[in-house]
Scaffold this motif. Sequence first.
Motif, short mmCIF file in Angstrom:
data_model
loop_
_atom_site.label_atom_id
_atom_site.label_comp_id
_atom_site.label_asym_id
_atom_site.label_seq_id
_atom_site.Cartn_x
_atom_site.Cartn_y
_atom_site.Cartn_z
N UNK B 6 6.73 -2.04 -7.22
CA UNK B 6 6.32 -1.19 -6.11
C UNK B 6 7.50 -0.32 -5.71
N UNK B 7 7.33 0.98 -5.91
CA UNK B 7 8.43 1.89 -5.64
C UNK B 7 8.15 2.63 -4.33
N UNK B 28 5.28 -4.11 -16.29
CA UNK B 28 4.02 -3.67 -16.90
C UNK B 28 3.49 -2.39 -16.26
N UNK B 29 3.67 -2.30 -14.93
CA UNK B 29 3.02 -1.22 -14.19
C UNK B 29 3.89 -0.83 -13.01
N UNK B 30 3.90 0.46 -12.69
CA UNK B 30 4.65 0.93 -11.53
C UNK B 30 3.71 1.65 -10.58
N UNK B 31 3.72 1.20 -9.34
CA UNK B 31 2.94 1.89 -8.31
C UNK B 31 3.92 2.49 -7.31
N UNK B 32 3.72 3.75 -6.96
CA UNK B 32 4.72 4.43 -6.15
C UNK B 32 4.17 5.09 -4.91
N UNK B 58 0.85 -0.45 0.80
CA UNK B 58 -0.01 -0.57 -0.38
C UNK B 58 0.82 -0.58 -1.67
N UNK B 59 2.04 -0.02 -1.63
CA UNK B 59 2.91 -0.10 -2.81
C UNK B 59 3.46 -1.51 -2.98
N UNK B 60 3.56 -2.25 -1.87
CA UNK B 60 4.07 -3.63 -1.92
C UNK B 60 2.97 -4.59 -2.39
N UNK B 85 4.03 -8.05 4.41
CA UNK B 85 3.88 -8.48 3.01
C UNK B 85 5.21 -8.90 2.39
N UNK B 86 6.25 -9.04 3.20
CA UNK B 86 7.55 -9.44 2.65
C UNK B 86 7.62 -10.96 2.55
N UNK B 87 7.54 -11.48 1.32
CA UNK B 87 7.63 -12.92 1.08
C UNK B 87 8.52 -13.15 -0.13
#
Lengths: 294, 294
Positions: B6-7, B28-32, B58-60, B85-87
């Motif tokens: 997640x960028x 595998x995949x980058x979401x930015x 949503x990137x996280x 969403x920080x875990x």
Amino acid sequence: MFKQLGLIGCGLMGGSFALALKQAGLVERVIGYSKSPSTTEKARQMGVIDQTAESALLAVSGSDIVLIAVPVAATDATFRAIRHLVTPNTLFMDVGSTKRDVVDAARRVLKERSIAFVPAHPIAGKEHSGVQYADAALYRDRQVILTPIAQTSPELVEKAKAVWSAVGSSVRVMTPEAHDAAFAAVSHFPHLLAFAYFTGILQQADSEQFLSLAGPGFRDFTRIAASDPAIWRDILIANREEVLKQSEQFRGALGILEQVLRDCQGESLEALVKGVSTARSQWRMGLPRGSANT
Amino acid sequence: MFKQLGLIGCGLMGGSFALALKQAGLVERVIGYSKSPSTTEKARQMGVIDQTAESALLAVSGSDIVLIAVPVAATDATFRAIRHLVTPNTLFMDVGSTKRDVVDAARRVLKERSIAFVPAHPIAGKEHSGVQYADAALYRDRQVILTPIAQTSPELVEKAKAVWSAVGSSVRVMTPEAHDAAFAAVSHFPHLLAFAYFTGILQQADSEQFLSLAGPGFRDFTRIAASDPAIWRDILIANREEVLKQSEQFRGALGILEQVLRDCQGESLEALVKGVSTARSQWRMGLPRGSANT
């Protein structure tokens, strides 16, 4: 074009000039003198010069072009050594980074023979000095500033322009005073700044840790701090008045930036940095500001 | 190694990290996500990211590694946007050039969730920012400093080390305080100096003439003066205490050099410059002083 180049000082600058003239087919023979006989001998072995001279005067004898490429502080002594052979039949030039002191020495020592001397400053160099770094391409695509005075022969100025153009330099003519003010601003004072900055790092207890973390920005910013101490002692002392004037301008600007930082004025800081950043992004070496990037 | 990166912030630093991870086969995949939708879209078109996210949160979501690559001043707001969403199932890192402010923001906003956040500073960059300059090799042969705090998960620190090593960086661990002191010395203060120096030139009537004469030494010395104004506003303000401390060290050193110049003390000047010149000649990027030049 020339029968014989007399080279006084067979280091990086002089050696590169000899190689450039040879490569351009501008000179038949090069005779060289250096204070250190081992330097002269190395220059001969490298083919930078064809023959060694026992003295500066003997390097002038029989030469129709002479380049004095010694540390600026040695210019006066060199003029004294060669003055009896300085005539307008020969083009005499130097390569000094300061020009007022060189012109003063010419007036004082060469007197009316100054007619034959065209003061020159090629804006070229390397961090490393010594004939082993001599390079026929050193002056290619570089500017050379000529600073003739009232008594300089206009014919020899034209000849000097032709020589530097032939080795790939572009030539500008300025007064010695305008030259020294400009180079204090864009060369001499930045060296003083780099020396002061690096000294400020070295004097701190954590300097080794600091230096081990430095990156590409630091590398480029401090490159000139590695310059030759004796050469820069002479340049900075010769041009100290203009260098100290530049320091005042700088201190004013630094003071404002510090005040803005202390006051956490983000907008003012950004505006100040933006002005600089834009100007520096548009700047191109050897071009007036705003020129096309070609 | 990772399912999804997640960028948050698809600029030079973030984009280069995504490309480096892809090239190393680590993800595998980058979401930015970027604040500006046009940036995110450009990153997608360039293949830097595979999918655009509508928000930082949503990137996280669904990512097992997250890189926060936003201007340091935006770190606090980013933490607020993603904190739910920080875990510790996910490795969170940033790339900020200052670390005390980032760590303070983590303590303040993420609180006990700071366990999942490994503060990172890769010593890499370019003058130009923007995803169009993203480069898979940006972090190769560069140092990355990690500044974990007491509550940071040691497992995630090890994972962070592995990731940076895999893209060719060498990793060091320091406290945020030691980091900020060191980078004030070797990066932030030199930028302030370059800005002040260039401002000092621009404020003079002859600045255009001066700039048209400047050579390679000036070019390298002022390269960092072209840096991004908003980024450097944030860095200098965030680390202003350490930057102002460095300025004091520097002013002391400059004052001594100026006094020596005014008094024409050639020997003292040469000795001072020699110490600097020797130290700078021995320095190598990324190595402790005195290390072999390999």
